[in-house]
Design a protein around this motif. Structure first.
Motif, short mmCIF file in Angstrom:
data_model
loop_
_atom_site.label_atom_id
_atom_site.label_comp_id
_atom_site.label_asym_id
_atom_site.label_seq_id
_atom_site.Cartn_x
_atom_site.Cartn_y
_atom_site.Cartn_z
N ALA A 19 6.16 -0.81 -8.41
CA ALA A 19 5.05 -1.75 -8.25
C ALA A 19 5.52 -3.18 -8.43
O ALA A 19 5.14 -4.07 -7.65
CB ALA A 19 3.93 -1.43 -9.25
N LEU A 20 6.33 -3.44 -9.44
CA LEU A 20 6.84 -4.79 -9.66
C LEU A 20 7.72 -5.24 -8.50
O LEU A 20 7.60 -6.36 -8.01
CB LEU A 20 7.62 -4.85 -10.96
N MET A 21 8.59 -4.34 -8.04
CA MET A 21 9.46 -4.69 -6.92
C MET A 21 8.66 -4.94 -5.65
O MET A 21 8.88 -5.91 -4.92
CB MET A 21 10.49 -3.59 -6.70
N ALA A 22 7.72 -4.03 -5.37
CA ALA A 22 6.91 -4.17 -4.16
C ALA A 22 6.00 -5.39 -4.23
O ALA A 22 5.71 -6.02 -3.21
CB ALA A 22 6.07 -2.91 -3.95
N VAL A 227 5.86 -1.10 0.43
CA VAL A 227 5.12 -2.18 1.07
C VAL A 227 4.50 -1.71 2.38
O VAL A 227 3.35 -2.04 2.71
CB VAL A 227 6.04 -3.40 1.30
N ILE A 228 5.24 -0.92 3.16
CA ILE A 228 4.70 -0.40 4.41
C ILE A 228 3.53 0.53 4.15
O ILE A 228 2.49 0.47 4.82
CB ILE A 228 5.81 0.32 5.20
N LEU A 229 3.67 1.42 3.16
CA LEU A 229 2.60 2.35 2.84
C LEU A 229 1.37 1.61 2.31
O LEU A 229 0.23 1.96 2.64
CB LEU A 229 3.08 3.36 1.81
N GLY A 230 1.59 0.60 1.50
CA GLY A 230 0.46 -0.14 0.94
C GLY A 230 -0.23 -1.03 1.94
O GLY A 230 -1.41 -1.33 1.80
#
Length: 288
Positions: A19-22, A227-230
């Motif tokens: 989560a932090l990275m994304a 990121v793509i999934l979110g």
């Protein structure tokens, strides 16, 4: 029951890391429209800065984390000002430039620290009994700090003037500029915050897992997938997707096997993207 609790906590820990990275990855893309392929290298750099300050200089762990955040944030902001700013509208050029920066950081870490993985321990030892399993305090600390960091970024973006300016630049750059927003100030701020978050993640998480110069490559791939999934450009979607990926990876790793887990994870992501092509947040690319 003990396995379920262990898988749940492990999944939340992985989800907090992702989560932090994304969050940082999505911030750079959502505001600057730049895909930062050096994001994983900033994660590794943060881990090694924390290791150097804590493991080699013997300073407190908190100091190592703070220095890691400062170094990665400053480097990210300077890189944006000196390099990215000049080619901000050339998407292919920014991809090549960030990829080159990532390779340069990895090579520098190899030269300074060598190719072998290094280890230094999380400062809080022991654990707490939950449902028949012993949960290490370190994992709980990582989950808690990640939650605080995500909340802090949300408050910054929605409750401060600078944050509102960044959101305005993400929504409509041309209109925001006519309203007095200054990209040459806001873009380095966004880039520095995002890379600082990557450095925070590396310094915080690598004592629990592993630290090597190439560790950022795997984290970068998962961040990109998250990121793509979110939903491209959606920070809330990226956080939600990160938690989902972390839980799926943890449970499949325990109950199915570590070798099969990546395949199952890919299948889950593929199915979700077929059902919701715009990602879990259901937003278009131009929105944050």
């Amino acid at each position: 029951m003990g396995q379920v609790v262990a898988a749940l906590v492990g999944g939340l820990t992985l989800g907090a890391q992702y989560a932090l990275m994304a969050l940082g990855f999505s911030m750079i893309f959502g505001i600057l429209r730049v895909i930062n392929f050096a994001h994983g290298a900033f994660y590794a750099l943060g881990g090694y800065v924390g290791y150097a300050v804590t493991g080699q200089l013997g300073m407190p762990f908190v100091v190592g984390v703070v220095v890691a955040v400062a170094v990665t944030a400053l480097l990210g902001a300077v890189f944006e000002i000196l390099v990215i700013e000049r080619r901000i509208d050339d998407h292919l050029a920014t991809i090549v430039l960030t990829l080159g920066l990532g390779l340069a950081i990895t090579a520098a870490l190899l030269i300074v620290f060598g190719p072998r993985a290094v280890a230094y321990h999380f400062p809080i030892e022991g654990g707490v009994a939950m449902g028949g399993a012993v949960v290490p305090y370190g994992r709980l600390v990582v989950i808690g700090i990640a939650a605080i960091a995500v909340a802090a970024v949300h408050v910054f973006l929605y409750r401060t003037q600078t944050g509102r300016g960044l959101r305005a630049m993400a929504d409509d750059r041309a209109t925001a500029v006519t309203q007095g927003m200054r990209p040459k100030i806001l873009f380095p701020v966004a880039f520095g915050i995002a890379t600082g978050i990557a450095g925070l993640t590396g310094a915080l998480v690598t004592p629990l897992f592993a630290l090597s110069p190439s560790i950022g490559d795997q984290v970068l791939m998962v961040s990109f997938l998250t990121v793509i999934l979110g939903g491209l450009g959606s920070m809330s979607g990226a956080v939600l997707a990160a938690l989902l990926i972390g839980l799926v990876e943890s449970f499949t790793g325990i109950y199915v096997g570590g070798q099969v887990a990546p395949l199952l994870l890919f299948c889950v992501v593929l199915v979700l993207l077929v059902v919701r092509p715009t990602g879990l947040a259901g937003r278009e690319v131009e929105h944050v």
